[in-house]
Enzyme design. Structure first.
Site, short mmCIF file in Angstrom:
data_model
loop_
_atom_site.label_atom_id
_atom_site.label_comp_id
_atom_site.label_asym_id
_atom_site.label_seq_id
_atom_site.Cartn_x
_atom_site.Cartn_y
_atom_site.Cartn_z
N ASP A 193 16.79 -17.29 -47.76
CA ASP A 193 17.32 -18.51 -48.35
C ASP A 193 17.29 -18.41 -49.87
OD1 ASP A 193 17.67 -21.57 -48.73
OD2 ASP A 193 17.64 -21.35 -46.55
N HIS A 227 16.56 -25.39 -51.69
CA HIS A 227 16.95 -25.31 -50.28
C HIS A 227 15.94 -24.52 -49.45
CE1 HIS A 227 19.61 -24.10 -46.85
NE2 HIS A 227 20.13 -25.30 -47.06
N SER A 419 21.48 -26.79 -41.51
CA SER A 419 20.55 -25.94 -42.25
C SER A 419 19.11 -26.33 -41.97
CB SER A 419 20.80 -26.05 -43.75
OG SER A 419 21.89 -25.26 -44.16
#
Length: 581
Positions: A193, A227, A419
């Site tokens: 990520d 994220h 996600s």
């Protein structure tokens, strides 16, 4: 989509925003679309800020009714046919029997599918009941009722806690009671990520390795985007009230995104290479890919698909998000790597519909992509909660700065997207492997799919159902959902194994029922395969059937070229424009 050049011939592909194709709605993989789940979240916020509302109005217009939390009353009014588990307390001088009679009365007056009265209490003047929204509203107006509150689950003597309903729905909170986790050694989860903020208390020193593989700039140390930290928190956070699915799992952070959430395909494949080389050193058994390519492709020739397959064949469970380009609940094509790969576990996002104790009323988030891949496989495989989840983010990350209104506490924010459904399943897979350390990825996938909870999702929008980690860990002999595909896996000539795309294509074109061995097995009898689309896949209609797999033009396609992942969303401007209102 627009190409972004300037990186030595490689073109930037969005790791977070999928490509808009015909019939698909543009949806941010980070933000999702704020439908009724968003309104539900606002109601929850009201509950947190003001736990008890004013008394419900009595039938004569007075305020003689029961005290009901604002969020509960609002949900009941908005969902008259919905089911609510509640505790109903009597006013001073009234008995449990009195309350029970009132409950029976509203059930008779407002018939519904709820179970009604469940039990009368002795220690409390009140009862437990399951009521419809209409019944709850009617009962709240009765003068003899003191209060109506949710019948919530409690976690006994647990080191880990999370007030969000998803941990109950996903069956992960069941591992947090007593010494349940103390006896389990969870494997490491690789988070491919934007990096992880390792210094946070959420991870309590469990980020055992950080590797930066990003070729793009800017890329701040740790997690400039936010994220990856959010994803890691869902998979394996351990902070009080913010625990993730597997709160004792070690974390390996592989940073492949820049601060804008962009990545190169080559960097993501490099992350897969790193995992292959180091998986035994760090005991990596699960790899989470909450990202997707930006160009449709066949799994048989896509390089990222081949990379995650190599991980799968080497003993690493690969979990990927389905994508957030769903067409308002309608099926679309799942054409982007790695979520289009049939071997791995692809996850769709569910909306809990305001209830944490049952999956029966859960539905697929309208932006959660589902449908067939270009090769005719139904995706996603399974669903997990992905609507309005709260998880950690670095306070100065671009994700936090772009949406300050979503910050729920210092260093925490809420987000929606597949996600964030994917790491729920990654954490669940780690829990299953802790109970069954000798299992292969195929067995883990089989156990998760076999034990999935049924939802109200249409078609196979959430695959075979919603993940249930506890039930999956209790499966004794899981069936193999990849059984038919495995006949095409063999030596690759370099000491490893790989999928033989040409052999599979020839077999699939010649025999539409080539995979019947996987789905007609008696072991799947208890799974709801008939309600999913696996057995009904129209192989003849799939786009691969029309392609000339053996043609020279197909063979000459530059699948390895960087241009396949060429286009990207202008993330910041699109997100700002889409959510400014």
């Amino acid at each position: 989509m627009r190409p972004v050049s300037g990186t030595k011939g490689n073109l930037r592909g969005s790791a977070l925003w999928g490509k808009k194709t015909k019939g698909e709605a543009r949806s941010s993989a980070l933000w999702g679309k704020p439908g009724r789940g968003f309104a539900a979240f606002l109601a929850v916020v009201v509950v947190l800020c003001a736990p008890v509302a004013a008394p419900a109005s009595g039938g004569n217009g007075s305020s003689a009714g029961a005290l009901v939390p604002d969020g509960l009353l609002a949900r009941a009014q908005a969902n008259p046919g919905g089911k609510f588990r509640v505790i109903v307390q009597a006013k001073r001088g009234k008995s449990s029997a009195y309350v029970a009679n009132l409950v029976r009365g509203v059930v008779a007056t407002h018939p519904g599918k709820a179970k009604g009265l469940k039990k009368k209490f002795a220690a409390v003047n009140g009862v437990a009941a399951q009521l419809t929204g209409a019944q709850l509203v009617a009962l709240a107006k009765q003068r003899g009722i003191l209060a109506i509150t949710r019948d919530r689950r409690l976690v006994a003597s647990a080191q880990y806690s999370n007030d969000q309903g998803w941990v109950q729905t996903a069956g992960v909170a069941d591992f947090w009671t007593g010494q349940a986790l103390a006896g389990l050694q969870l494997p490491a989860i690789a988070i491919v990520d934007s990096g992880v903020q390792a210094s946070r208390l959420d991870f309590s020193g469990r980020v055992v390795k950080q590797v930066s593989l990003t070729s793009l700039a800017p890329n701040s140390p740790g997690d400039g985007r936010g994220h990856g930290t959010f994803v890691a928190g869902i998979a394996a956070g351990s902070a009080t009230k913010y625990a993730g699915a597997g709160p004792t799992a070690p974390i390996v952070s592989l940073d492949v995104m820049d601060d804008n959430g962009m990545a190169l395909t080559s960097d993501v494949i490099a992350a897969a290479d790193w995992i292959l080389t180091n998986k035994n050193t760090y005991n990596i058994r699960v790899a989470n890919f909450s990202l997707q390519s930006s160009s449709p492709a066949s799994f048989a020739y896509d390089p990222l698909d081949q990379a995650v397959e190599k991980l799968w064949f080497s003993g690493v469970v690969v979990v990927a998000s389905a994508g957030n380009y769903g067409d308002n609940g309608q099926p679309t094509s799942i054409a982007y790597a790695p979520g289009n790969d049939p071997f791995i576990i692809t996850v769709g996002a569910s909306d809990l519909n305001g209830t944490a104790w049952t999956a029966a009323d859960d539905f697929a988030a309208p932006w959660s992509a589902y449908g067939y891949t270009l090769d005719g496989f139904a995706k996603p495989d399974i669903g997990a909660p992905g609507r309005v989840l709260v998880s950690p983010v670095p306070a100065l990350s671009t994700m936090a700065r772009e949406h300050p209104e979503r910050m729920t506490a210092p260093g925490y924010m809420w987000m929606s997207g597949t996600s964030f459904a994917a790491p729920v399943v990654s954490g669940a897979a780690a829990l299953v492997l802790a109970s069954h350390p000798g299992w292969t990825p195929d067995q883990v996938k089989g156990a998760l799919l076999l034990s999935a909870k049924q939802t109200s999702a249409a078609d196979n929008a959430l695959g075979v159902g919603e993940v249930n980690a506890k039930a999956a860990s209790q499966v004794a002999s899981p069936p193999n959902p990849n059984l038919a595909l495995n006949q095409f896996v063999g030596a690759d000539g370099s000491g490893g194994v790989a999928f033989d795309a040409a052999s599979w294509a020839n077999t699939a074109q010649a025999d539409a029922s080539w995979n019947s061995a996987s789905w007609n097995s008696a072991s799947w009898a208890n799974a709801s395969w008939n309600s999913a689309s696996w057995a009904n896949a129209s192989w003849a209609a799939a786009s691969w059937a029309a392609a000339s797999w053996n043609s020279a033009s197909w063979a000459n396609a530059s699948w390895a070229a960087a241009s396949w992942a060429a286009a990207s969303w202008n993330a910041a401007s699109w997100a700002a424009a889409a959510w400014a209102s």
